[in-house]
Write an enzyme that holds these catalytic residues in place. Structure first.
Site, PDB file in Angstrom:
ATOM      1  N   ASP A   1       0.811  -1.216   0.000  1.00  0.00           N
ATOM      2  CA  ASP A   1       0.000   0.000   0.000  1.00  0.00           C
ATOM      3  C   ASP A   1       0.848   1.271   0.000  1.00  0.00           C
ATOM      4  OD1 ASP A   1      -2.096  -1.716   0.170  1.00  0.00           O
ATOM      5  OD2 ASP A   1      -2.453  -1.410   2.315  1.00  0.00           O
TER       6      ASP A   1
HETATM    7  N1  LIG Z   1       1.740   1.424  10.508  1.00  0.00           N
HETATM    8  C1  LIG Z   1       0.603   1.380  11.148  1.00  0.00           C
HETATM    9  O1  LIG Z   1       0.478   1.901  12.235  1.00  0.00           O
HETATM   10  C2  LIG Z   1      -0.556   0.656  10.560  1.00  0.00           C
HETATM   11  C3  LIG Z   1      -1.514   0.104  11.405  1.00  0.00           C
HETATM   12  C4  LIG Z   1      -2.585  -0.591  10.825  1.00  0.00           C
HETATM   13  C5  LIG Z   1      -2.669  -0.683   9.428  1.00  0.00           C
HETATM   14  N2  LIG Z   1      -1.719  -0.129   8.654  1.00  0.00           N
HETATM   15  C6  LIG Z   1      -1.830  -0.243   7.206  1.00  0.00           C
HETATM   16  O2  LIG Z   1      -0.943  -1.269   6.758  1.00  0.00           O
HETATM   17  C7  LIG Z   1      -0.463  -0.947   5.466  1.00  0.00           C
HETATM   18  C8  LIG Z   1       1.033  -0.930   5.512  1.00  0.00           C
HETATM   19  O3  LIG Z   1       1.562  -0.949   4.219  1.00  0.00           O
HETATM   20  P1  LIG Z   1       2.724  -1.923   3.827  1.00  0.00           P
HETATM   21  O4  LIG Z   1       3.118  -1.567   2.454  1.00  0.00           O
HETATM   22  O5  LIG Z   1       3.752  -1.935   4.870  1.00  0.00           O
HETATM   23  O6  LIG Z   1       2.086  -3.373   3.889  1.00  0.00           O
HETATM   24  P2  LIG Z   1       0.869  -3.957   3.040  1.00  0.00           P
HETATM   25  O7  LIG Z   1       0.333  -2.983   2.099  1.00  0.00           O
HETATM   26  O8  LIG Z   1      -0.010  -4.621   4.014  1.00  0.00           O
HETATM   27  O9  LIG Z   1       1.584  -5.050   2.165  1.00  0.00           O
HETATM   28  C9  LIG Z   1       2.380  -6.020   2.726  1.00  0.00           C
HETATM   29  C10 LIG Z   1       2.782  -6.948   1.650  1.00  0.00           C
HETATM   30  O10 LIG Z   1       3.763  -7.819   2.165  1.00  0.00           O
HETATM   31  C11 LIG Z   1       3.678  -9.031   1.490  1.00  0.00           C
HETATM   32  N3  LIG Z   1       4.121 -10.094   2.376  1.00  0.00           N
HETATM   33  C12 LIG Z   1       3.492 -10.654   3.420  1.00  0.00           C
HETATM   34  N4  LIG Z   1       4.228 -11.624   3.956  1.00  0.00           N
HETATM   35  C13 LIG Z   1       5.365 -11.673   3.229  1.00  0.00           C
HETATM   36  C14 LIG Z   1       6.523 -12.484   3.295  1.00  0.00           C
HETATM   37  N5  LIG Z   1       6.663 -13.442   4.220  1.00  0.00           N
HETATM   38  N6  LIG Z   1       7.500 -12.269   2.400  1.00  0.00           N
HETATM   39  C15 LIG Z   1       7.360 -11.317   1.460  1.00  0.00           C
HETATM   40  N7  LIG Z   1       6.288 -10.538   1.349  1.00  0.00           N
HETATM   41  C16 LIG Z   1       5.296 -10.715   2.234  1.00  0.00           C
HETATM   42  C17 LIG Z   1       2.248  -9.217   1.092  1.00  0.00           C
HETATM   43  O11 LIG Z   1       2.221  -9.639  -0.265  1.00  0.00           O
HETATM   44  P3  LIG Z   1       2.238 -11.198  -0.606  1.00  0.00           P
HETATM   45  O12 LIG Z   1       1.125 -11.822   0.162  1.00  0.00           O
HETATM   46  O13 LIG Z   1       2.118 -11.251  -2.070  1.00  0.00           O
HETATM   47  O14 LIG Z   1       3.584 -11.714  -0.140  1.00  0.00           O
HETATM   48  C18 LIG Z   1       1.649  -7.819   1.184  1.00  0.00           C
HETATM   49  O15 LIG Z   1       1.157  -7.360  -0.037  1.00  0.00           O
HETATM   50  C19 LIG Z   1      -1.055   0.365   5.090  1.00  0.00           C
HETATM   51  O16 LIG Z   1      -2.215   0.182   4.360  1.00  0.00           O
HETATM   52  C20 LIG Z   1      -1.402   0.966   6.442  1.00  0.00           C
HETATM   53  O17 LIG Z   1      -2.427   1.881   6.396  1.00  0.00           O
HETATM   54  C21 LIG Z   1      -0.656   0.499   9.187  1.00  0.00           C
END
Ligand SMILES: NC(=O)c1ccc[n+]([C@@H]2O[C@H](COP(=O)([O-])OP(=O)(O)OC[C@H]3O[C@@H](n4cnc5c(N)ncnc54)[C@H](OP(=O)(O)O)[C@@H]3O)[C@@H](O)[C@H]2O)c1
Ligand SMILES: NC(=O)c1ccc[n+]([C@@H]2O[C@H](COP(=O)([O-])OP(=O)(O)OC[C@H]3O[C@@H](n4cnc5c(N)ncnc54)[C@H](OP(=O)(O)O)[C@@H]3O)[C@@H](O)[C@H]2O)c1
Ligand SMILES: NC(=O)c1ccc[n+]([C@@H]2O[C@H](COP(=O)([O-])OP(=O)(O)OC[C@H]3O[C@@H](n4cnc5c(N)ncnc54)[C@H](O)[C@@H]3O)[C@@H](O)[C@H]2O)c1
Ligand SMILES: NC(=O)c1ccc[n+]([C@@H]2O[C@H](COP(=O)([O-])OP(=O)(O)OC[C@H]3O[C@@H](n4cnc5c(N)ncnc54)[C@H](O)[C@@H]3O)[C@@H](O)[C@H]2O)c1
Lengths: 372, 96, 456, 372, 456, 96
Positions: E383
């Site tokens: 994201d």
């Molecule tokens: N930081 C905060 O405080 C917080 C709190 C709650 C929510 N959020 C939300 O979380 C999101 C964070 O964004 P982000 O880019 O860090 O994460 P993300 O958008 O959730 O994407 C994480 C990606 O990691 C991949 N993944 C998962 N396990 C993996 C593994 N073992 N090896 C390789 N890849 C793996 C997944 O793709 P695959 O399944 O294809 O591997 C997934 O698409 C945002 O939408 C944010 O709003 C953040």
């Protein structure tokens, strides 16, 4: 031998000199153990746990050895043939003189030599480790900033800047703990070997050009600095202290008042909200304004000078202490688990503060002479 | 010169193979590898056999015998000893 | 036998050599490689026996039988530690055989210039290989002093000998193959082999042997030109080239240059250079050696010390742990109570690298296991694994319980030098038979070992 | 617009809603800012630092927007057109109703939706992070064991066992901090997604077989459990809690009392010297025996239920808070830096608790109805 | 020219080919290798012109000039993205040339059986290479549908065609070289090339080309037997063998088998299989590809996300950082405010792996730098690097500031699949021209990349 | 058969070299390597030149011309395009 465990006396002292586990170990070797009622409660060892381990509660008539975590009162060691514990021989030599009058051999952990073999009975080291850990926690808890870096949707918080002065056993542990919490850590010590040790924990070493030789003394201890060297040192530290969010001091010189490292001027120049933890409170403190045993706020800066650092993790501290005591008892155990009259062991010899009513240790006598 | 073109071509190609075949050898294999290739260089045994087979006089028979014997020691001893050295690369059996 | 068929069979033998040599250079396939090459040799010998017009089989048969018996006995009897010597002897025999073949050919008389040139080359290389290898053997076996032996003006003497050998060879050719010149060549060249190898230090002997091996390959190739045997040309060239590459690899692994080794005259064995006492010799290992020892072990116990902290090698160590466990090796850590410079020093580092607490063992728990441990990997630790604490009651660390790594099958020590630790005393562990020293900064060294484990 | 920053009222509240840095930023955008005298002192920002940043000290006559870190008194927001801050709309809806009577629009950070975009104004998240960190520090400081493993010449101390119940923002941060300190950490939450998140911090997740669906509600929040599910949950947690040296609870359900996770029975069964830090004190606590705002010792077990966790690192907390406030102000700024009358933004819409004297938020009304 | 001299010069050319090919297989030396090979070719051509009895230079000259002009123009003009097509065309021309040579030889008449056999082989391989390559070109260029094209009973049809081609070739030899049979062979074999390649998916085309390339090497070698040119024999065998190895390597990199690719009839391109939408194609990369992109970059910005945490890949990431910085690559980390699942999630992990705080950059600071960044390495983030936040006002993440990795020269994304992140929306970043996807668990994948960086 | 022994020997050795020379090739090099080895297989140009040089009739002249032209395209285009592809392996110049 007949061993008795005293209760701690200071209100903040929560450690106990033997744990039930160690009582069991000693009992197996043929010793008999008694313990003052409630001695272990504060450390998480109620009386019944000792009873289970085979110890009796309350003072027994004939005691060979009294073990304690603090200098005892004279009446507590009456009739004992020997006393083993932290006896503060260099800090309170007059009290020791009084105790020596009782005739018991006084075995002070403070005097244990710093040899590799002696580490197993080195209470100073084992307790200093815990003190260092607690000092870092104290600093983290009292600081108005968090230690780690934090990148959030509401901006990035830079890691706190932690400065540890005095990188001995406690200082190194404080460095390690502050680093674990994510602070940006640097350390300082007057001993030359300390630089590598500080860096071996991933922290950076502050080099202050004090134009003097390495201030290492024998046994890994430091020696006092000359007066002009001291002022150069303070000048060199100024900027580092003033910039820090947390300063932890652990500098000490055995038998001497703690060296001065943080001046009042520095404290006033620090950021309000910053914190100083003075780990050398028991020998007067490394910071000008610190009041041993108290936490004060000076110009917005919190200055904490706790006396109970090693006693805080009372359970773990007692475990280590008890193991040191138990190891020491092995050294002075003769045939049939009796107290050996005369032991040819350099650890015992060097840590014997008094014997037959006389203070036998040159360092104590030197301190007494200095005081007198 | 012409008659040498073919063997030289062969020699060059074989040398390339030799250079390429050995690339990254872990030091623990240095001695076995040396020993193995030494055994291969015992191919001189062919020459020895041919030479010994052609012998006529006593001296040459003795020399021929010596040549064959030495080459055979080289070959037989070489391969066997290499094999012994390499026995360590079998996975150790569970000891506990 | 149809000579064409023989030609194809020789080609097959050569192919077997190639494949065999290829497989010999990787631990997993080395054994089968050796067997393939041996099969190739068998093919070549049989074809030769069948193909050529053999006048007297007796001489050949006698040679084969005697050689085989001696070869088998040597290969079986010799101790594992004496392998380098044995290879030297075998190599010498190979060289000797080459030289003898040339002499016999010469005796058969009636040779063209081309044959004579090749004969001369064979004699030159063969003789020098024979005597050089024998000297190497004598040095390794301790029959001759391992230290370099030389005389003043050695360089000029050798040059003179080399010139004389060459001259004799040229005269041999020019004279149309006079036997006496052949023997002269043998004598002078053989002497050169002796004087050239004597000044080389014992530790450099493997390089010398490898180099002579490469040379004897060329000699065989030369012989191939004479008897017009492609099998010989190919195998000889193969060994010549492969041997040369191997020699340079070995030289590189010692951080030397070939010229240095062969002509450095007073080259000192680097292994010995580090020992502060000439009797104790520490065995220096490369990251690849360590990698193989670890990768093929069943159980590894890591003993971290202050050096791990100084080098900040905890992450590198963790990485190595992972690549080993991925191979099915059981990796544990033995934490000595006073390792490092503060209580819990190792705990801090290993926790930072996220090493599982379950893998950490206390002194008492792990000491029982060392006798069943394949490899003890000591990383920047010194005092805490010093057997003197057990053995020498006068040592400053006497009575301190230590980690008994010396009871493991193999001990690998990673540190920068042989210098002592905190207690300032020498450590006999480093000089044990079963100890390998990897002299490196712990972080760098472990990273290299990890990389090498992936190739092992 | 004219913005006024209120002083915190609770004695333990040390945060301030705008820092000098953010005042400067807002001033650049054309806003005028005033601040109650001394509002920032406890957070390390004395009045003069605000003056330097262009803010005036003391209340100004016409105020468009009042910002605060705690629900204000009615008189503090008189004449303001809008109020922005932590207003506790779900915890103290009646007070909110009273405030709404003043006619100002009430913008409550508690109601900000949990969308990705809203994170920049999500005060709950930013403060919960700090609270989680402080909760872990509190637990470490009060525990009679040290968190990390320690192998010494006096024996080996096993790492402390820390259990974190509720793995939301605060819980995850507590897990991370306890792990940093070296404890053996496990976590638990009723939301299914939490397992992976806990493990993504290197801790282990406790799976309790509560035979129920994932208890995630919308917006990343959890919902309350059915009664029998709760008892199964408590039974499943029992062993884990009893074995722990430190239990940190952070479980919450918006607008509801904190779920019960640690029973009195568990507390008594715990080792004396162990510690419980109840991070849900402000909504009643997750532990039966905890007394919000106090630290008590029950059968040797220390139970701490601080209310001031996010306020402890006051300086950092204020930095994050102020950035959230400033981001929010951007959302409601119309032309010429004026307060926009009506904003078509889902964040503002959802976080508006009252407007024109009326409580406009369905959740608050639901809570009020439930209370009445 | 003296034919012996010519022979030696050809040998030199062959040696240049060998060395050139060797150097071509490693990034650091590839260019010089290509140049060496080209030099070898120049030598061979000049020797041929000088050596052989050439009757008419005009035809040759015309051919050389026309060929060179076309060759230069093609090589210069074609876009980088159209390289595979171009190689297909060139390969086809090579095959065509082989076939034509055989036809001309045949026209010259008066050939022995051996020559005829080789001619037949040349015609067979040459023709199939020509038409097969051309079909491959057409598919890659999009002139023909990329998806497999086949008809029912294709297998039998192809078998029939192959039998017919073989029969025609045999008759050609038996007839003593009747031209008509030669043309028949060309026609049937050419048809076979078309029908055999059409059913192969577009993504498998490189394998097909490589295979045909290997085959054309063999054809050249066969020609060498005819005209008794060792240069041709060697170069042909070299290319044949090297091409075959390359083909198997390529096939392995795709996790397929050669039989699968060539005869799988309905083989679907694996790249496309992953895309959930047939129009958007994500480019799948191997660890080696990623390693090369990183190793030869000047500046790399790492964007860690929740996936890094899930995989606990922080140590692996640190390891990669180290091996890159050791090569002089500038490595920085871009920490998005909401990366992970809690504030500061990435901070915790990177601090644990002891990544220097100085290397961590905030969103605002780093976004300016992406246009000057060679490679953005996105590890388990989704994201926070989704360009929809900028572009699509209706997206649930609209308005969230993102890390503009798409502005870097190359984007490498390491994640397990194309599945969405927390926000549950697709990410157009994955389908960009300059994005490579490494589908792997982050920890595993990064470890492999690190290993590959060491070889790059 | 006999006459084939030599070329076959050469062929076998060259094949070994070919097999050995290519071992671990990073995928990014697959296309350039393919292209480069394809250019080398353009050695058929020698055959083309010889054939074209021998031509007598018009048809064979045309065929010969075509053969030379196609082979030349293969060689020239092949080496040039390989070089272009490999240009990316030069270290990128500093952009900032
Ligand atoms: N930081 C905060 O405080 C917080 C709190 C709650 C929510 N959020 C939300 O979380 C999101 C964070 O964004 P982000 O880019 O860090 O994460 P993300 O958008 O959730 O994407 C994480 C990606 O990691 C991949 N993944 C998962 N396990 C993996 C593994 N073992 N090896 C390789 N890849 C793996 C997944 O793709 P695959 O399944 O294809 O591997 C997934 O698409 C945002 O939408 C944010 O709003 C953040
Ligand atoms: N744990 C404690 O509380 C404490 C406190 C004070 C003293 N001590 C004492 O410290 C000693 C601890 O024993 P130990 O075995 O851990 O350490 P040690 O005996 O001091 O040996 C450490 C070794 O690490 C090597 N080393 C240093 N830097 C290195 C690097 N960058 N890479 C690789 N190796 C490096 C050194 O050898 P090279 O120079 O050859 O590399 C050195 O011999 C004991 O004697 C103990 O009594 C312990
Ligand atoms: N050989 C052993 O077995 C053994 C056992 C325990 C400790 N030690 C070593 O002894 C050393 C000191 O131990 P300690 O911590 O118990 O000593 P300590 O408590 O007496 O002093 C603490 C530290 O303060 C430092 N210090 C003194 N004056 C200072 C000044 N003016 N400015 C800054 N720092 C000053 C000292 O150098 C020391 O490092 C450590 O290096 C430790 O590793 C060795
Ligand atoms: N999308 C976003 O941008 C965004 C922003 C902030 C938070 N979040 C997510 O929302 C979730 C919760 O956030 P929070 O910490 O502010 O919530 P919270 O403070 O309301 O609750 C804390 C935790 O307690 C848990 N809980 C409730 N009842 C429980 C019970 N009986 N037993 C155990 N645990 C129980 C909840 O599941 C929650 O994880 C987190 O996962 C967080 O990542 C998302």
């Amino acid at each position: 031998m007949e061993i008795h465990v005293l209760s701690p006396t200071h209100p903040w002292e929560r450690r106990v000199a033997l744990t039930p586990d160690m009582c069991r170990r000693l009992a197996q070797k043929g010793h008999r153990i008694s313990i003052s009622s409630g001695a272990g409660t504060a450390a998480g060892y109620p009386d019944d746990s000792y009873e289970e381990a085979g110890a009796r509660i309350g003072r027994q008539p004939d005691v060979d050895l009294v073990v304690c975590v603090e200098p005892p009162r004279l009446e507590e060691i009456s009739a004992a043939r020997a006393v083993l514990g932290l006896l503060d021989p260099l800090g309170a030599p007059t009290h020791l003189e009084k105790l020596a009058g009782g005739g018991a051999a006084l075995l002070a952990f403070e005097l244990v030599p710093r040899t590799t073999r002696a580490q197993m009975v080195d209470v100073l080291s084992s307790q200093a480790s815990l003190a260092g850990y607690e000092a870092a926690l104290e600093a983290a808890a009292r600081c108005d900033r968090i230690f780690p870096m934090l990148t959030t949707a509401a901006g990035t918080l830079r890691p706190a800047v932690a400065l540890i002065l005095g990188a001995g056993v406690a200082g190194l542990q404080a460095i390690a703990t502050a680093r674990r919490l994510g602070a940006s850590v640097s350390g300082f010590d007057v001993r030359a070997a300390a630089a590598e040790q500080v860096e071996s924990l991933g922290a950076s070493f502050i080099s202050v050009d004090i134009e003097s030789q390495d201030a290492s003394a024998s046994g890994g201890y430091a020696r006092e600095l000359a007066e002009d060297t001291e002022s150069r040192l303070l000048a060199g530290l100024y900027d580092h202290v003033v910039r820090a969010d947390a300063v932890i001091t652990t500098a000490a010189i055995p038998g001497r008042p703690a060296p001065r490292l943080v001046t009042e001027e520095m404290v006033t120049a620090m950021r309000p909200g910053a914190v100083i933890v003075d780990g050398a409170a028991s020998t007067g403190g490394n910071c000008d304004v610190s009041r041993p045993g108290e936490t004060i706020v000076v110009d917005g800066v919190t200055v904490s000078a706790p006396l109970d650092l090693p006693s805080r993790p009372a359970n773990h501290a007692s475990q280590l202490f008890a193991r040191n005591v138990s190891n020491y008892i092995d050294l002075i155990t003769g045939e049939d688990a009796s107290l050996a009259a005369d032991v040819d062991d350099d650890i015992v010899r060097e840590s014997t503060a008094a014997r037959g009513g006389e203070l036998t240790h040159t360092r104590i006598n030197a301190v007494l002479a200095g005081e007198g | 010169m012409e008659s040498l073109l073919i063997p030289i071509t062969v020699f060059v190609l074989a040398s390339f193979v030799g250079f390429e075949v050995i690339s990254k050898v872990p030091p623990t294999l240095h001695t076995p590898l040396m020993s193995g290739s030494n055994a291969i260089s015992g191919i001189a045994i062919i020459g020895a056999i041919i030479a010994a087979g052609e012998t006529t006089g006593v001296l040459s028979a003795v020399l021929g015998f010596l040549a064959v014997a030495m080459a055979t020691i080289n070959v037989v001893g070489g391969f066997l000893v290499t094999d012994r050295m390499l026995a360590m690369f079998r996975r150790r059996p569970d000891k506990r | 036998m149809n000579p064409t068929l023989a030609g194809y069979l020789y080609l097959i033998a050569a192919a077997l050599f190639i494949v065999g040599l290829r497989r010999l250079s990787s631990p997993a396939t080395a054994r089968s490689g050796n067997q393939l090459a041996a099969t190739g040799m068998l093919v070549a010998v049989i074809v030769t026996l069948a193909d050529r017009q053999i006048l007297s089989y007796w001489v050949i048969l006698a040679g084969l039988v005697v050689g085989s018996v001696v070869g088998v006995v040597l290969a079986r009897r010799v101790e594992m530690t004496a392998m380098p010597q044995l290879v030297a002897v075998l190599n010498g025999f190979g060289g000797g055989a080459s030289a003898l073949v040339a002499l016999v050919e010469l005796g058969a008389g009636d040779d063209g210039t081309r044959t004579l040139v090749t004969v001369a080359i064979s004699v030159l290389i063969g003789a020098v290989t024979f005597t050089g290898s024998m000297v190497a053997f004598a040095k390794l076996q301790g029959l001759v002093r391992g230290a370099p032996i030389s005389y003043p003006g050695q360089r000029w003497g050798d040059l003179l000998l080399a010139a004389a050998a060459l001259a004799a060879a040229i005269v041999l050719v020019a004279s149309g193959g006079e036997m006496v010149w052949a023997w002269t060549t043998v004598a002078v060249t053989g002497l050169l082999g002796v004087t050239r190898v004597l000044p080389i230090g014992g530790a450099d002997m493997p390089v010398v042997i490898s180099f002579l091996n490469s040379a004897s390959g060329l000699a065989a190739s030369a012989a191939g030109f004479v008897i017009e045997s492609n099998a010989l040309v190919i195998s000889g060239a193969l060994v010549g080239a492969a041997g040369f590459i191997l020699t340079t690899i070995m030289v590189k692994a010692m951080n030397r240059s070939l010229g240095d080794v062969l002509f450095g005259a007073f080259g000192v064995a680097p292994d010995q250079a580090d020992a502060d006492d000439s009797e104790k010799v520490a065995r220096r290992a490369t990251p690849e050696d360590v990698a193989i020892a670890l990768a093929y072990a069943r159980s590894v116990v890591v003993v971290p010390g202050y050096g791990l902290a100084v080098a900040q090698a905890q992450h590198a160590m963790r990485e190595l742990e992972e690549s080993l466990t991925a191979r099915g090796v059981d990796v544990r850590y033995a934490i000595h109570p006073v390792a490092g410079r503060m209580p819990g020093h190792m705990n801090v580092l290993l926790a930072e690298a996220d090493v599982d607490y379950e893998r950490l063992y206390d002194l008492d728990d792990i000491n029982r296991d060392f006798p069943h441990t394949d490899v003890a990997l000591v990383v920047g630790a010194n005092d805490v694994v010093n057997p003197l604490a057990r053995e020498d009651p006068n040592s400053p660390i006497a009575g301190m319980p230590i980690l008994d790594v010396d009871r493991a099958d193999t001990v690998v020590v990673v540190k920068r030098s042989l210098s002592p630790g905190f207690a300032g005393i020498d450590n006999p562990l480093f000089y044990l038979e079963n100890t390998m020293m990897l002299f490196a900064d712990a972080r760098q060294g472990l990273a290299e070992v990890t990389a090498a484990v992936k190739d092992a």
